[in-house]
Motif scaffolding. Structure first.
Motif, PDB file in Angstrom:
ATOM      1  N   LEU A 177       0.601  -1.304  -0.029  1.00  0.00           N
ATOM      2  CA  LEU A 177       0.302   0.369  -0.043  1.00  0.00           C
ATOM      3  C   LEU A 177       1.136   1.525  -0.230  1.00  0.00           C
ATOM      4  N   VAL A 178       1.919   1.021   0.468  1.00  0.00           N
ATOM      5  CA  VAL A 178       3.112   2.732   0.620  1.00  0.00           C
ATOM      6  C   VAL A 178       3.315   2.371  -0.622  1.00  0.00           C
ATOM      7  N   LEU A 179       4.067   1.619  -0.986  1.00  0.00           N
ATOM      8  CA  LEU A 179       4.799   1.947  -2.220  1.00  0.00           C
ATOM      9  C   LEU A 179       3.640   2.074  -3.898  1.00  0.00           C
ATOM     10  N   LEU A 180       2.316   1.693  -3.100  1.00  0.00           N
ATOM     11  CA  LEU A 180       1.376   2.354  -4.357  1.00  0.00           C
ATOM     12  C   LEU A 180       0.972   3.415  -4.370  1.00  0.00           C
ATOM     13  N   LEU A 181       0.632   4.241  -3.096  1.00  0.00           N
ATOM     14  CA  LEU A 181       0.869   5.529  -2.648  1.00  0.00           C
ATOM     15  C   LEU A 181       1.834   6.718  -3.117  1.00  0.00           C
ATOM     16  N   ILE A 182       3.340   5.876  -2.829  1.00  0.00           N
ATOM     17  CA  ILE A 182       4.540   6.483  -3.409  1.00  0.00           C
ATOM     18  C   ILE A 182       4.608   6.791  -4.639  1.00  0.00           C
ATOM     19  N   THR A 183       3.930   5.397  -5.209  1.00  0.00           N
ATOM     20  CA  THR A 183       4.844   5.355  -6.890  1.00  0.00           C
ATOM     21  C   THR A 183       3.060   6.488  -7.724  1.00  0.00           C
ATOM     22  N   GLY A 184       1.964   6.494  -7.336  1.00  0.00           N
ATOM     23  CA  GLY A 184       1.501   7.141  -7.273  1.00  0.00           C
ATOM     24  C   GLY A 184       0.875   8.798  -7.574  1.00  0.00           C
ATOM     25  N   CYS A 185       1.591   9.165  -6.423  1.00  0.00           N
ATOM     26  CA  CYS A 185       1.498  10.585  -5.854  1.00  0.00           C
ATOM     27  C   CYS A 185       3.035  11.421  -6.768  1.00  0.00           C
ATOM     28  N   ASN A 186       3.513  11.163  -7.678  1.00  0.00           N
ATOM     29  CA  ASN A 186       4.444  11.459  -8.265  1.00  0.00           C
ATOM     30  C   ASN A 186       3.954  12.331  -9.580  1.00  0.00           C
ATOM     31  N   ASP A 187       4.819  13.402  -9.744  1.00  0.00           N
ATOM     32  CA  ASP A 187       4.319  13.850 -11.145  1.00  0.00           C
ATOM     33  C   ASP A 187       4.652  13.844 -12.507  1.00  0.00           C
ATOM     34  N   SER A 188       5.019  12.257 -12.779  1.00  0.00           N
ATOM     35  CA  SER A 188       6.210  12.050 -13.868  1.00  0.00           C
ATOM     36  C   SER A 188       4.622  12.036 -15.264  1.00  0.00           C
ATOM     37  N   ASP A 189       3.416  12.447 -14.340  1.00  0.00           N
ATOM     38  CA  ASP A 189       2.466  12.739 -16.028  1.00  0.00           C
ATOM     39  C   ASP A 189       2.739  13.799 -16.607  1.00  0.00           C
ATOM     40  N   ILE A 190       3.403  14.915 -16.276  1.00  0.00           N
ATOM     41  CA  ILE A 190       3.944  16.395 -16.363  1.00  0.00           C
ATOM     42  C   ILE A 190       4.230  15.632 -18.212  1.00  0.00           C
ATOM     43  N   LYS A 191       3.733  16.806 -19.165  1.00  0.00           N
ATOM     44  CA  LYS A 191       4.518  16.577 -20.459  1.00  0.00           C
ATOM     45  C   LYS A 191       5.253  17.749 -20.893  1.00  0.00           C
ATOM     46  N   ARG A 192       6.086  17.213 -21.830  1.00  0.00           N
ATOM     47  CA  ARG A 192       7.230  18.379 -22.026  1.00  0.00           C
ATOM     48  C   ARG A 192       6.833  18.331 -23.457  1.00  0.00           C
ATOM     49  N   ASN A 193       6.241  19.922 -23.739  1.00  0.00           N
ATOM     50  CA  ASN A 193       5.168  20.205 -24.687  1.00  0.00           C
ATOM     51  C   ASN A 193       6.548  20.739 -26.154  1.00  0.00           C
ATOM     52  N   THR A 194       6.735  20.035 -26.454  1.00  0.00           N
ATOM     53  CA  THR A 194       7.554  19.951 -27.466  1.00  0.00           C
ATOM     54  C   THR A 194       7.203  21.064 -28.621  1.00  0.00           C
ATOM     55  N   GLU A 195       5.911  20.603 -29.557  1.00  0.00           N
ATOM     56  CA  GLU A 195       5.346  21.418 -29.751  1.00  0.00           C
ATOM     57  C   GLU A 195       5.695  23.431 -29.760  1.00  0.00           C
ATOM     58  N   ILE A 196       5.084  23.416 -28.922  1.00  0.00           N
ATOM     59  CA  ILE A 196       4.775  24.616 -28.231  1.00  0.00           C
ATOM     60  C   ILE A 196       6.468  25.215 -28.195  1.00  0.00           C
ATOM     61  N   SER A 254       8.910  31.806 -33.684  1.00  0.00           N
ATOM     62  CA  SER A 254       8.546  33.227 -33.102  1.00  0.00           C
ATOM     63  C   SER A 254       9.676  34.054 -32.970  1.00  0.00           C
ATOM     64  N   ILE A 255      10.753  33.544 -32.048  1.00  0.00           N
ATOM     65  CA  ILE A 255      12.009  34.276 -31.832  1.00  0.00           C
ATOM     66  C   ILE A 255      12.590  34.307 -32.808  1.00  0.00           C
ATOM     67  N   ILE A 256      12.552  33.311 -33.632  1.00  0.00           N
ATOM     68  CA  ILE A 256      13.218  34.462 -35.138  1.00  0.00           C
ATOM     69  C   ILE A 256      12.900  34.963 -35.954  1.00  0.00           C
ATOM     70  N   SER A 270      14.486  45.346 -30.787  1.00  0.00           N
ATOM     71  CA  SER A 270      13.114  44.689 -31.189  1.00  0.00           C
ATOM     72  C   SER A 270      12.142  44.126 -30.113  1.00  0.00           C
ATOM     73  N   THR A 271      10.780  44.633 -29.952  1.00  0.00           N
ATOM     74  CA  THR A 271       9.778  43.513 -29.172  1.00  0.00           C
ATOM     75  C   THR A 271       8.675  43.498 -30.222  1.00  0.00           C
ATOM     76  N   SER A 272       8.861  41.504 -30.074  1.00  0.00           N
ATOM     77  CA  SER A 272       7.513  41.236 -30.303  1.00  0.00           C
ATOM     78  C   SER A 272       6.527  40.595 -29.559  1.00  0.00           C
ATOM     79  N   LYS A 273       5.339  40.195 -29.934  1.00  0.00           N
ATOM     80  CA  LYS A 273       4.175  39.634 -29.165  1.00  0.00           C
ATOM     81  C   LYS A 273       4.276  38.125 -29.227  1.00  0.00           C
ATOM     82  N   THR A 274       3.878  37.360 -28.565  1.00  0.00           N
ATOM     83  CA  THR A 274       3.018  36.026 -29.548  1.00  0.00           C
ATOM     84  C   THR A 274       2.183  35.701 -28.421  1.00  0.00           C
TER      85      THR A 274
END
Length: 136
Positions: free
Chosen positions: A10-29, A36-38, A44-48
Motif C-alpha cells: 500500500l505504501v509503495l502504491l501511494l508513493i508511486t501514485g503521488c508523483n508528477d511523472s505524468d507531466i508532459k513536455r510540450n515540444t510542439e510549443i 516566433s523568436i527567429i 525590437s519587441t514582439s508579442k505572441t
C-alpha cells in the motif's frame, strides 16, 4: 506477516501514485515559440499569443525565469511541480509551466537565443489573456 506485506504494498502504491511523472513536455510549443523568436529582428519587441499554439485545456501558464530554484518554482506556480529541466542552474532557457484545475499538466523549455521573455505586468497567463512578449 501478511499484514506487513500488505502495508508495504500500500505504501509503495501511494508513493508511486503521488508523483508528477505524468507531466508532459510540450515540444510542439517549444518549436513554435522558437519560430516566433527567429522572426523578431534587430533590437525590437514582439508579442505572441499562446492560444495559437495550444491544443489542450489549461487555466494558467507561468513563465519561470533563469536560475529559479525548485522551491521558488513551486511558490510561483502554487502547485507541486518537479522541474525536469534543472533551470535553477541554467541561463539558456525559460520554462513555461501550464496548470489546469490546480495541477501542473505540461511544460515547455523555451530557448533564450539572445532574447528576453516576459508576461508584461502579469503574474501568469490565462487563456483569454495569453500574450508573451519577446524582446531582442
Amino acid at each position: 506477516m501478511i499484514k506487513q506485506i500488505a502495508f508495504l504494498l500500500l505504501v509503495l502504491l501511494l508513493i508511486t501514485g503521488c508523483n508528477d511523472s505524468d507531466i508532459k513536455r510540450n515540444t510542439e510549443i517549444e518549436k513554435r515559440l522558437h519560430s516566433s523568436i527567429i522572426m523578431v529582428s534587430g533590437n525590437s519587441t514582439s508579442k505572441t499569443y499562446l492560444n495559437t499554439f495550444d491544443d489542450f485545456e489549461w487555466d494558467k501558464a507561468f513563465l519561470v525565469q533563469l536560475y529559479t530554484t525548485q522551491a521558488d518554482i513551486e511558490k510561483q506556480v502554487g502547485v507541486k511541480f518537479t522541474d525536469p529541466s534543472n533551470i535553477g542552474s541554467r541561463d539558456d532557457i525559460y520554462l513555461l509551466v501550464f496548470v489546469n484545475e490546480g495541477k501542473a499538466i505540461q511544460y515547455a523549455e523555451i530557448e533564450r537565443l539572445h532574447t528576453t521573455f516576459s508576461l508584461g505586468d502579469k503574474e501568469y497567463l490565462e487563456p483569454p489573456n495569453d500574450v508573451i512578449y519577446i524582446e531582442r
